[in-house]
Design an enzyme around this catalytic site. Sequence first.
Site, PDB file in Angstrom:
ATOM      1  N   PRO A  79       1.098  -1.745   0.065  1.00  0.00           N
ATOM      2  CA  PRO A  79      -0.081   0.282  -0.636  1.00  0.00           C
ATOM      3  C   PRO A  79       1.356   1.011   0.101  1.00  0.00           C
ATOM      4  O   PRO A  79       2.188   1.600   1.125  1.00  0.00           O
ATOM      5  CB  PRO A  79      -0.796   0.013   0.798  1.00  0.00           C
ATOM      6  CG  PRO A  79      -0.221  -1.828   1.370  1.00  0.00           C
ATOM      7  CD  PRO A  79       0.585  -2.002   1.311  1.00  0.00           C
ATOM      8  N   CYS A  80       0.275   2.752  -0.977  1.00  0.00           N
ATOM      9  CA  CYS A  80       1.254   3.326  -1.004  1.00  0.00           C
ATOM     10  C   CYS A  80       0.579   4.918   0.288  1.00  0.00           C
ATOM     11  O   CYS A  80       1.483   5.526   0.273  1.00  0.00           O
ATOM     12  CB  CYS A  80       1.513   3.907  -2.248  1.00  0.00           C
ATOM     13  SG  CYS A  80      -0.056   4.623  -2.692  1.00  0.00           S
ATOM     14  N   GLU A  81      -0.726   4.723   0.766  1.00  0.00           N
ATOM     15  CA  GLU A  81      -1.124   5.744   1.733  1.00  0.00           C
ATOM     16  C   GLU A  81      -0.131   6.124   2.554  1.00  0.00           C
ATOM     17  O   GLU A  81      -0.285   7.664   2.630  1.00  0.00           O
ATOM     18  CB  GLU A  81      -2.316   4.866   2.248  1.00  0.00           C
ATOM     19  CG  GLU A  81      -3.213   4.819   1.148  1.00  0.00           C
ATOM     20  CD  GLU A  81      -3.559   3.233  -0.025  1.00  0.00           C
ATOM     21  OE1 GLU A  81      -4.411   3.072   0.208  1.00  0.00           O
ATOM     22  OE2 GLU A  81      -3.054   2.833   0.565  1.00  0.00           O
ATOM     23  N   PHE A  83       2.778   6.618   2.499  1.00  0.00           N
ATOM     24  CA  PHE A  83       3.794   7.478   1.626  1.00  0.00           C
ATOM     25  C   PHE A  83       3.762   8.797   1.048  1.00  0.00           C
ATOM     26  O   PHE A  83       4.033   9.812   0.367  1.00  0.00           O
ATOM     27  CB  PHE A  83       4.866   6.533   1.156  1.00  0.00           C
ATOM     28  CG  PHE A  83       5.292   5.643   2.243  1.00  0.00           C
ATOM     29  CD1 PHE A  83       6.309   5.245   2.826  1.00  0.00           C
ATOM     30  CD2 PHE A  83       4.432   3.923   1.509  1.00  0.00           C
ATOM     31  CE1 PHE A  83       6.467   4.491   3.370  1.00  0.00           C
ATOM     32  CE2 PHE A  83       4.640   3.143   2.435  1.00  0.00           C
ATOM     33  CZ  PHE A  83       6.163   3.308   3.362  1.00  0.00           C
TER      34      PHE A  83
END
Length: 319
Positions: A79-81, A83
Amino acid sequence: MSPVKVIDLFSGAGGFSLGFNREPFEIKLSVDINHAAARTYSINFPNTVVIEDDIRNITGRDIRYLIGGEPDIIIGSPPCEPFTGANPSRRSDPLERLFVDERGQLTLEFIRIVGELKPKIFIMENVPAIANIDVIRSSIEGEFLRIGYPKVYFNILRAEDLGNPSRRTRVFVSNVKLKQQKSARLNTVWNAIGDLADRPNLLPNHEIAEVSEEKIRKFARLDFGDYLSMFKGSSGRNIPLYIRLNPYRLAPTVMGNSRFIHPFENRFLTVREQARLMSYPDDHVFVGNRDEQYNQVGESVPVVFSTTIAREIMGILYG
């Protein structure tokens, strides 16, 4: 030529896998915790073992047992959330994004699996912030060094340079260096979706959603590039929502919460039209409710990325 065994962690709807879905690659296994995404993946990759579970419950030994040996390549998109600057609740301390945030810790879980399986090649996709913020970058380098990979490349690639009709800049953290390729021409929204305007319900995921008369009136007042509302990201930047797409330009970055307005009609894009903006083929079917389908598209690796990377990996392995 013996098959090159690939596993896909945090596989979502399968955008990263699609580029590797051809000889000599054989996608042996995928992992995702999301039920709708795992169903989508299973339908589109019927020969792949699909695990719907939290990766924290899975070990390298489990994977060896299920695929009958070691994988040659591990790909994945934690998951990128934690960052991304588009997340208004992103932690202010960069190190906490990786080591304290529960979703950020999933990046460490990817690294753990790599360490337990020791593939020839790994490729982990995420937002450029993990490469651009020094303490996060050095921490990730340190984690890979600890499991036996002393050289790590933070390959920053742009999907639009590969012909994707929407913007998307991503980092692919790998033990191999990837080149930024260039397409012969820049794509546009209308090149991608123009032929779909007269084909409602004739393709999977191409059902037009009804909207209220009030929304139709609001849509009618929007010119190309105009939007209905916006939200503020963690960096303080205002991010537009419900944009009427300019047909003659690239679309903005497609996100999980993206709902674009058709360039010429007073309606939202269908899931199929939005998938075209991420270079998905029309025979790739998305399941779940409509919001889940949109989210699967927006959280994907664009297929032009995976196709280009798979071709480059083939050159590294056999060139």
